[in-house]
Enzyme design. Structure first.
Site, PDB file in Angstrom:
ATOM      1  N   HIS A 295      -1.988   7.788   6.996  1.00  0.00           N
ATOM      2  CA  HIS A 295      -1.038   8.679   6.216  1.00  0.00           C
ATOM      3  C   HIS A 295      -1.546   9.761   5.853  1.00  0.00           C
ATOM      4  O   HIS A 295      -1.071  10.987   5.925  1.00  0.00           O
ATOM      5  CB  HIS A 295      -0.417   7.893   5.030  1.00  0.00           C
ATOM      6  CG  HIS A 295       0.719   7.088   5.275  1.00  0.00           C
ATOM      7  ND1 HIS A 295       1.844   7.758   5.801  1.00  0.00           N
ATOM      8  CD2 HIS A 295       0.815   5.812   5.207  1.00  0.00           C
ATOM      9  CE1 HIS A 295       2.696   6.509   5.950  1.00  0.00           C
ATOM     10  NE2 HIS A 295       2.143   5.353   5.561  1.00  0.00           N
TER      11      HIS A 295
ATOM     12  N   CYS B 186       6.745   0.009   7.281  1.00  0.00           N
ATOM     13  CA  CYS B 186       6.135   1.220   6.418  1.00  0.00           C
ATOM     14  C   CYS B 186       7.281   1.552   5.332  1.00  0.00           C
ATOM     15  O   CYS B 186       8.380   1.744   6.010  1.00  0.00           O
ATOM     16  CB  CYS B 186       5.353   2.473   7.314  1.00  0.00           C
ATOM     17  SG  CYS B 186       5.040   3.767   6.225  1.00  0.00           S
ATOM     18  N   LEU B 187       6.959   1.830   4.367  1.00  0.00           N
ATOM     19  CA  LEU B 187       8.135   2.167   3.458  1.00  0.00           C
ATOM     20  C   LEU B 187       8.564   3.936   3.856  1.00  0.00           C
ATOM     21  O   LEU B 187      10.031   3.987   3.423  1.00  0.00           O
ATOM     22  CB  LEU B 187       7.546   2.493   1.814  1.00  0.00           C
ATOM     23  CG  LEU B 187       7.030   0.990   1.215  1.00  0.00           C
ATOM     24  CD1 LEU B 187       6.367   1.445  -0.149  1.00  0.00           C
ATOM     25  CD2 LEU B 187       8.033  -0.071   1.295  1.00  0.00           C
TER      26      LEU B 187
ATOM     27  N   GLN C  27       3.282  10.187   1.137  1.00  0.00           N
ATOM     28  CA  GLN C  27       4.496   9.382   0.847  1.00  0.00           C
ATOM     29  C   GLN C  27       5.446   9.756  -0.005  1.00  0.00           C
ATOM     30  O   GLN C  27       6.492   9.727  -0.125  1.00  0.00           O
ATOM     31  CB  GLN C  27       4.405   7.763   1.082  1.00  0.00           C
ATOM     32  CG  GLN C  27       3.696   7.537   2.612  1.00  0.00           C
ATOM     33  CD  GLN C  27       3.827   5.726   2.337  1.00  0.00           C
ATOM     34  OE1 GLN C  27       2.766   5.286   1.909  1.00  0.00           O
ATOM     35  NE2 GLN C  27       4.521   5.286   2.977  1.00  0.00           N
TER      36      GLN C  27
ATOM     37  N   GLY D  46       0.843  -1.187  -0.070  1.00  0.00           N
ATOM     38  CA  GLY D  46       0.136  -0.039  -0.055  1.00  0.00           C
ATOM     39  C   GLY D  46       0.871   1.079   0.037  1.00  0.00           C
ATOM     40  O   GLY D  46       2.127   1.061   0.408  1.00  0.00           O
TER      41      GLY D  46
ATOM     42  N   HIS E 259      -3.838   1.957   7.689  1.00  0.00           N
ATOM     43  CA  HIS E 259      -2.415   2.315   7.886  1.00  0.00           C
ATOM     44  C   HIS E 259      -2.372   3.489   6.864  1.00  0.00           C
ATOM     45  O   HIS E 259      -2.079   4.684   7.102  1.00  0.00           O
ATOM     46  CB  HIS E 259      -1.544   1.176   7.703  1.00  0.00           C
ATOM     47  CG  HIS E 259      -0.254   1.696   7.514  1.00  0.00           C
ATOM     48  ND1 HIS E 259       0.974   1.107   8.279  1.00  0.00           N
ATOM     49  CD2 HIS E 259       0.410   2.178   6.512  1.00  0.00           C
ATOM     50  CE1 HIS E 259       2.083   1.578   7.798  1.00  0.00           C
ATOM     51  NE2 HIS E 259       1.912   2.389   6.923  1.00  0.00           N
ATOM     52  N   GLU E 260      -2.950   3.207   5.778  1.00  0.00           N
ATOM     53  CA  GLU E 260      -2.716   4.225   4.476  1.00  0.00           C
ATOM     54  C   GLU E 260      -3.635   5.318   4.834  1.00  0.00           C
ATOM     55  O   GLU E 260      -3.210   6.508   4.554  1.00  0.00           O
ATOM     56  CB  GLU E 260      -3.134   3.500   3.133  1.00  0.00           C
ATOM     57  CG  GLU E 260      -2.462   2.353   2.842  1.00  0.00           C
ATOM     58  CD  GLU E 260      -0.766   2.365   2.851  1.00  0.00           C
ATOM     59  OE1 GLU E 260      -0.585   3.613   2.752  1.00  0.00           O
ATOM     60  OE2 GLU E 260      -0.179   1.359   3.140  1.00  0.00           O
TER      61      GLU E 260
END
Ligand code: NI
Length: 180
Positions: free
Chosen positions: A141, A95-96, A51, A46, A137-138
């Site tokens: 963000h 997380c990226l 991000q 995701g 989670h997304e």
């Protein structure tokens, strides 16, 4: 064309609250395509627009694919929101934007999400477990929240310390030079 870089903690842009999408422009479509490319390349399941530095309410995700060859089935959701939640579960997350770390986060076990696709068609999904954790989670963000904001203060500060040290080392080694 080079892929868009993923911003990493503690980049302050990750803390901004994203604005709702009002019109789907060609630029936004391009952003969605770029995000999908970055997600598979990293790889991740995701990615949220902030991000890659864009403070707009759009996420992409694909919780089914694997590098070994499961079909890719990316979902783009514009203005996603969680309209119902049920139960709770521990989700082990990374997380990226948060390099070299994962931790258990308490999430709703089941959620109903609502948004639209890029053509303005409504999407509503009832999801559970991994897919539910991923949506939560997304969407976090988009509100400037990282999963490390949802763990204990002690664990968070240990990570922050480790991350700062890693960044210092990178700097000393002349990070920023082209990787060969
Ligand atoms: Ni993330």
């Amino acid at each position: 064309m080079a892929l868009r870089p993923v911003l990493q903690f503690p980049d302050p842009l990750l803390k901004r609250k994203s604005v709702p999408v009002e019109t789907v422009t060609q630029e936004l479509r391009q952003l969605a395509a770029d995000m999908i490319e970055v997600m598979y390349d990293e790889p991740g399941i995701g990615l949220a627009a902030p991000q890659v530095g864009e403070a707009v309410r759009m996420i992409v995700l694909d919780t089914e694919w694997t590098e070994e060859g499961n079909d890719r089935n990316p979902v783009v959701m514009v203005n996603p929101e969680i309209v119902a939640r049920e139960g709770s579960a521990l989700s082990n997350e990374g997380c990226l934007s948060v390099p070299d770390f994962n931790a258990d986060v308490e999430r709703a076990q089941k959620v109903r999400v609502r948004g639209t696709d890029l053509d303005g068609n409504p999407i509503e999904e009832e999801v559970e477990d991994l897919r539910a954790f991923c949506f939560q989670h997304e969407i976090d963000h988009l509100d400037g929240i990282l999963f490390i904001d949802r763990i204990s203060r002690l664990k968070r500060s240990m990570y922050v310390k480790k991350r700062k040290k890693a960044l210092r080392l990178e700097e000393e080694e002349g990070g920023g030079a082209a990787a060969l």
